[in-house]
Design an enzyme around this catalytic site. Structure first.
Site, mmCIF file in Angstrom:
data_model
loop_
_atom_site.group_PDB
_atom_site.id
_atom_site.type_symbol
_atom_site.label_atom_id
_atom_site.label_comp_id
_atom_site.label_asym_id
_atom_site.label_seq_id
_atom_site.Cartn_x
_atom_site.Cartn_y
_atom_site.Cartn_z
ATOM 1 N N CYS A 129 0.986 -1.197 0.132
ATOM 2 C CA CYS A 129 -0.048 -0.058 0.086
ATOM 3 C C CYS A 129 0.793 1.269 -0.046
ATOM 4 C CB CYS A 129 -0.995 -0.005 1.193
ATOM 5 S SG CYS A 129 -2.429 1.187 0.978
ATOM 6 N N SER A 131 2.044 4.033 2.690
ATOM 7 C CA SER A 131 1.970 4.811 3.933
ATOM 8 C C SER A 131 3.115 5.956 4.075
ATOM 9 C CB SER A 131 2.432 3.735 5.275
ATOM 10 O OG SER A 131 2.894 4.330 6.190
ATOM 11 N N ASP A 198 -3.552 1.575 10.009
ATOM 12 C CA ASP A 198 -4.711 2.379 10.030
ATOM 13 C C ASP A 198 -5.246 2.403 11.440
ATOM 14 O OD1 ASP A 198 -5.737 3.675 7.426
ATOM 15 O OD2 ASP A 198 -4.878 1.701 7.254
ATOM 16 N N ASN A 208 -4.480 -2.804 8.791
ATOM 17 C CA ASN A 208 -4.008 -2.104 7.510
ATOM 18 C C ASN A 208 -4.607 -2.466 6.302
ATOM 19 O OD1 ASN A 208 -2.017 -0.016 6.683
ATOM 20 N ND2 ASN A 208 -0.778 -1.770 5.752
ATOM 21 N N LYS A 209 -4.311 -2.012 5.165
ATOM 22 C CA LYS A 209 -4.773 -2.144 3.883
ATOM 23 C C LYS A 209 -5.161 -3.727 3.937
ATOM 24 C CE LYS A 209 -5.807 0.172 1.224
ATOM 25 N NZ LYS A 209 -7.038 0.330 1.369
ATOM 26 N N LYS A 234 -2.874 5.858 16.792
ATOM 27 C CA LYS A 234 -3.839 5.225 15.619
ATOM 28 C C LYS A 234 -4.506 3.815 16.642
ATOM 29 C CE LYS A 234 -1.583 6.097 11.593
ATOM 30 N NZ LYS A 234 -0.589 5.571 10.353
HETATM 31 C C1 RUB Z 1 -3.798 3.482 3.434
HETATM 32 C C2 RUB Z 1 -3.081 2.291 4.121
HETATM 33 C C3 RUB Z 1 -1.882 2.911 4.818
HETATM 34 C C4 RUB Z 1 -2.213 3.516 6.313
HETATM 35 C C5 RUB Z 1 -1.000 4.094 6.961
HETATM 36 O O1 RUB Z 1 -4.893 2.846 3.157
HETATM 37 O O2 RUB Z 1 -3.447 1.232 4.571
HETATM 38 O O3 RUB Z 1 -0.726 1.742 5.122
HETATM 39 O O4 RUB Z 1 -3.313 4.255 6.206
HETATM 40 O O5 RUB Z 1 -0.765 5.312 6.187
HETATM 41 P P1 RUB Z 1 -6.115 3.913 2.208
HETATM 42 P P2 RUB Z 1 0.135 6.352 7.043
HETATM 43 O O6 RUB Z 1 -5.302 4.121 0.764
HETATM 44 O O7 RUB Z 1 -7.303 2.892 1.678
HETATM 45 O O8 RUB Z 1 -6.287 4.983 2.904
HETATM 46 O O9 RUB Z 1 1.327 6.134 7.606
HETATM 47 O O10 RUB Z 1 0.230 7.574 5.978
HETATM 48 O O11 RUB Z 1 -0.844 6.834 8.021
#
Ligand code: RUB
Length: 306
Positions: A129, A131, A198, A208-209, A234
């Protein structure tokens, strides 16, 4: 009210703003904007207005405790204040938001500082994904002169892996994109898996995703370390009281736009990786075993349990 919040809530639900951290930042900024443009005068009306905005934002994506924690904290600062007029209260929202965002930024820096030490020279990293916390860690490790390469899954159905890979190549990091189903066959070449989060539950499980838990399973089979990078905020306090983290179900058209009429398509956005698959959660307080995360959150952010 809706005029100022709705466009942001819509952008969040349509993934035009994506990733837990970016979603939380956008939601905070939307609440600040609402507190500036509102026409109400007294404290109760002001709080009602903020709560309505909070509901709209929170409903835009279900699985985002960082956004929920942030908005709840902002509103609690207004509740605690002895100011009575909307104008003065809007200043409280603004300064509290800056304070929250500063802390969020410092956490990100700290996570990168700690996490980049786990990136060894000449290692091969797999991520899933997009992040922003993971990419920051990798970019910082690269700037420090570490040599490594990264494999990114494309992350069906909406291809966040393309965002990750573009960001990494822009920073001169050798990057290879694979389809999600290639994760197992590629795992033998991988030294370490690093993903974002998430949500973190009271038991230390990580949401997470979708596909993250499969990668964790594959990493364990291949005996490769699997790390999660995440801000402690989180953590979802509702899970302490027995609630399950809700997993957002997204529109089937993300998977197949003109699918046959009678085909059932399920499109969960996230999955749960059990704590036994996670070597450590890299957070602003260090690398923490998932089963200790509750105590660490409680020590650092007592207010999220109030
Ligand atoms: C994004 C996702 C990311 C986390 C962490 O899913 O799963 O791994 O949100 O991201 P989507 P960060 O694209 O559906 O939002 O570290 O930027 O918070």
């Amino acid at each position: 009210m809706a005029e100022s919040i709705s466009p942001i809530a819509k952008k969040i639900s349509q993934l035009k703003i994506q990733g837990a951290r970016n979603v939380a930042i956008a939601a905070i900024e939307a609440l600040v904007e609402l507190s500036k443009v509102t026409k109400v005068k007294n404290k109760q009306e002001f709080l009602n207005e903020l709560s309505a905005g909070q509901r709209l934002l929170v409903n835009s994506r279900e699985t985002e405790p960082l956004m929920r924690n942030a908005l709840r904290w902002l509103i609690s600062q207004v509740e605690k204040s002895n100011k009575k007029e909307a104008l003065a209260l809007s200043k409280i929202v603004e300064t509290s938001a800056s304070e929250f965002l500063k802390n969020l930024q410092e956490s990100k820096e700290q996570i990168a500082k700690i996490g980049k030490k786990r990136i060894r020279n000449n290692s091969v990293i797999l991520t899933h994904c997009h992040s922003s916390t993971v990419t920051k860690l990798l970019i910082d490790a690269n700037r420090e002169g570490k040599k490594f390469e990264v494999f990114c899954t494309e992350t069906r159905p909406v291809f966040q892996g393309r965002i990750t890979s573009q960001e990494l190549i822009k920073n001169d990091i050798k990057t290879t994109l694979i389809v999600d189903s290639a994760a197992r066959s590629i795992m033998k070449e991988i030294d370490i898996v690093v993903v974002g989060a998430d949500a973190i539950t009271s038991e230390g499980n990580v949401i997470n995703k979708i596909g993250t838990s499969t990668i964790a399973l594959i990493a364990r089979e291949a005996r490769k370390p699997f790390y999660v990078v995440s801000e402690l905020l989180k953590f979802d306090p509702a899970t302490v009281c027995g609630d399950f983290e809700k997993i957002e179900k997204r529109d089937p058209s993300e998977i197949w736009k003109d699918a046959p009429k009678n085909l059932i398509i399920r499109n969960p956005a996230f999955d749960v990786t059990r704590r036994d698959f996670i070597h450590g959660i890299i957070c602003e307080q260090g690398i923490i075993p998932p089963h200790s995360i509750f105590e660490v959150v409680q020590r650092k952010y007592k207010w999220i349990f109030q």
